[in-house]
Design an enzyme around this catalytic site. Structure first.
Site, PDB file in Angstrom:
ATOM      1  N   ALA A 222       0.999  -1.303  -0.013  1.00 21.56           N
ATOM      2  CA  ALA A 222       0.313  -0.327  -0.416  1.00 21.56           C
ATOM      3  C   ALA A 222       1.364   1.125   0.167  1.00 21.56           C
ATOM      4  O   ALA A 222       2.014   1.296  -0.176  1.00 21.56           O
ATOM      5  CB  ALA A 222      -0.491  -0.252   1.378  1.00 21.56           C
ATOM      6  N   HIS A 223      -0.108   2.134   0.167  1.00 21.20           N
ATOM      7  CA  HIS A 223       1.070   3.951  -0.064  1.00 21.20           C
ATOM      8  C   HIS A 223       1.739   3.643   1.121  1.00 21.20           C
ATOM      9  O   HIS A 223       1.632   3.941   2.001  1.00 21.20           O
ATOM     10  CB  HIS A 223       0.090   4.813  -0.219  1.00 21.20           C
ATOM     11  CG  HIS A 223      -1.501   4.610   0.596  1.00 21.20           C
ATOM     12  ND1 HIS A 223      -2.481   4.219   0.978  1.00 21.20           N
ATOM     13  CD2 HIS A 223      -1.190   5.516   2.261  1.00 21.20           C
ATOM     14  CE1 HIS A 223      -3.444   4.503   1.941  1.00 21.20           C
ATOM     15  NE2 HIS A 223      -2.202   4.958   2.705  1.00 21.20           N
ATOM     16  N   ASN A 224       2.837   4.045   0.620  1.00 21.55           N
ATOM     17  CA  ASN A 224       4.081   5.074   1.449  1.00 21.55           C
ATOM     18  C   ASN A 224       4.451   3.737   3.011  1.00 21.55           C
ATOM     19  O   ASN A 224       5.438   4.503   4.000  1.00 21.55           O
ATOM     20  CB  ASN A 224       3.079   6.166   3.329  1.00 21.55           C
ATOM     21  CG  ASN A 224       2.550   7.486   2.662  1.00 21.55           C
ATOM     22  OD1 ASN A 224       2.913   7.691   1.303  1.00 21.55           O
ATOM     23  ND2 ASN A 224       1.273   7.353   3.029  1.00 21.55           N
ATOM     24  N   SER A 242       1.418   2.701   4.803  1.00 19.65           N
ATOM     25  CA  SER A 242       1.994   3.552   6.472  1.00 19.65           C
ATOM     26  C   SER A 242       3.430   2.537   6.913  1.00 19.65           C
ATOM     27  O   SER A 242       4.004   2.341   8.144  1.00 19.65           O
ATOM     28  CB  SER A 242       2.023   4.771   6.702  1.00 19.65           C
ATOM     29  OG  SER A 242       1.511   5.779   5.592  1.00 19.65           O
TER      30      SER A 242
END
Length: 304
Positions: A222-224, A242
């Site tokens: 996923a993002h980050n 994250s």
């Protein structure tokens, strides 16, 4: 396929790993490789341990095996790391030339930078401001969105999607509203990304995959997310937004990492385990929710 003597092959593999000795007739000719289960006459095979040796097995031409294995063969390459030595030999014997170049059906955006000897397969879509390092291979039907940087000597397998927007929303008046994503994806050198794996771009900063990371098929990053050097992410893993994955971490098939937590360097997450809180360094963790059951052993380091 090369046809060489056992002695020539021994010299090559020993240059890569000194933990190997040769016993038997070094002049034996080897004309390929095969598995032990479906052994082909004249080829080299490998044995993991004595339990893999079947009674009544025909005498082999050449075998890679550990020191404590008893097996009939005209020549043996004996080592404590039979898998390593055998597949080093396989790479040498299989002398197919890797071709580079961009397929006619590939679509490239603006300001795409492509290094030397890069291969981009059929029907790939490469977005704006993408950078691809030397000797990297992009297999067919890969989609790489804008602002993605891929290092040297990487492999991105068929159907992977890199740099798409993640599943980020906020609620207003009990309805979901999309969080816009403005980051990219940074991928280091010697990284492998499996078929149909998805790696989302960051929201503001980049999603980061550091050098030497290996990601299997059908994974979701996923993002980050940050994944440290030489981590290994096996099939069907999901890493939520994250999360921080440390160096040398091993995620077994089907494991899940909750958003905004950290797996410290050297941690192992077992098959199907779900990490809902931070995981300590060099621990082996199993279950739902994941719990530490022991410290990572030397055998664990060798296997994973």
């Amino acid at each position: 396929m090369r046809k060489i003597t056992a002695e020539e092959l021994f010299v090559y593999v020993r240059e890569q790993n000194s933990d190997v000795e040769i016993y038997g007739d070094p002049k034996v000719e080897i004309n390929g490789f095969s598995s032990l289960q479906y052994y082909k006459q004249g080829s080299i095979t490998w044995v993991k341990g004595q339990a893999n040796v079947r009674s009544g097995m025909e005498k082999l031409k050449a075998v890679v095996c550990p020191p404590d294995v008893e097996i009939e063969s005209e020549v043996k390459l004996v080592t404590n790391h039979p898998k390593d030595i055998f597949f080093t030999a396989v790479t040498y014997l299989d002398d197919r030339e890797e071709t580079s170049g961009i397929a006619e059906t590939a679509v490239l955006g603006k300001n795409v930078q492509i290094g030397a000897r890069v291969s981009i397969g059929a029907y790939c879509c490469i977005g704006d401001n993408v950078s691809i390092g030397d000797d990297t291979k992009i297999e067919p039907h890969v989609v790489i969105y804008r602002n993605v940087k891929i290092g040297k000597q990487c492999t991105v397998k068929a159907g992977a999607v890199i740099g798409g927007q993640g599943c980020g929303y906020f609620k207003r008046d009990y309805r979901y509203h999309k969080v816009s994503h403005h980051g990219g994806v940074f991928i280091g050198d010697n990284v492998d990304i499996g078929s149909n794996t998805c790696i989302d771009c960051g929201t503001i900063d980049d999603t980061v995959i550091e050098d030497g990371v290996k990601i299997d098929n059908l994974c979701y990053i996923a993002h980050n997310v940050t994944i440290g050097e030489n981590a290994c992410i096996m099939a069907n893993c999901a890493i939520c937004g994250s999360a921080i994955i440390g160096r040398e971490v091993y995620l077994a098939p089907g494991s899940v990492v909750r958003n905004q937590i950290q797996l410290e360097d050297g941690a192992i997450l077992g098959m199907g385990a779900v990490a809902v809180g931070d995981i300590s360094e060099d621990t082996v963790n199993v279950g739902i929710p994941a719990r530490a059951v022991r410290t990572r052993t030397e055998e664990d380091w060798e296997k994973y």
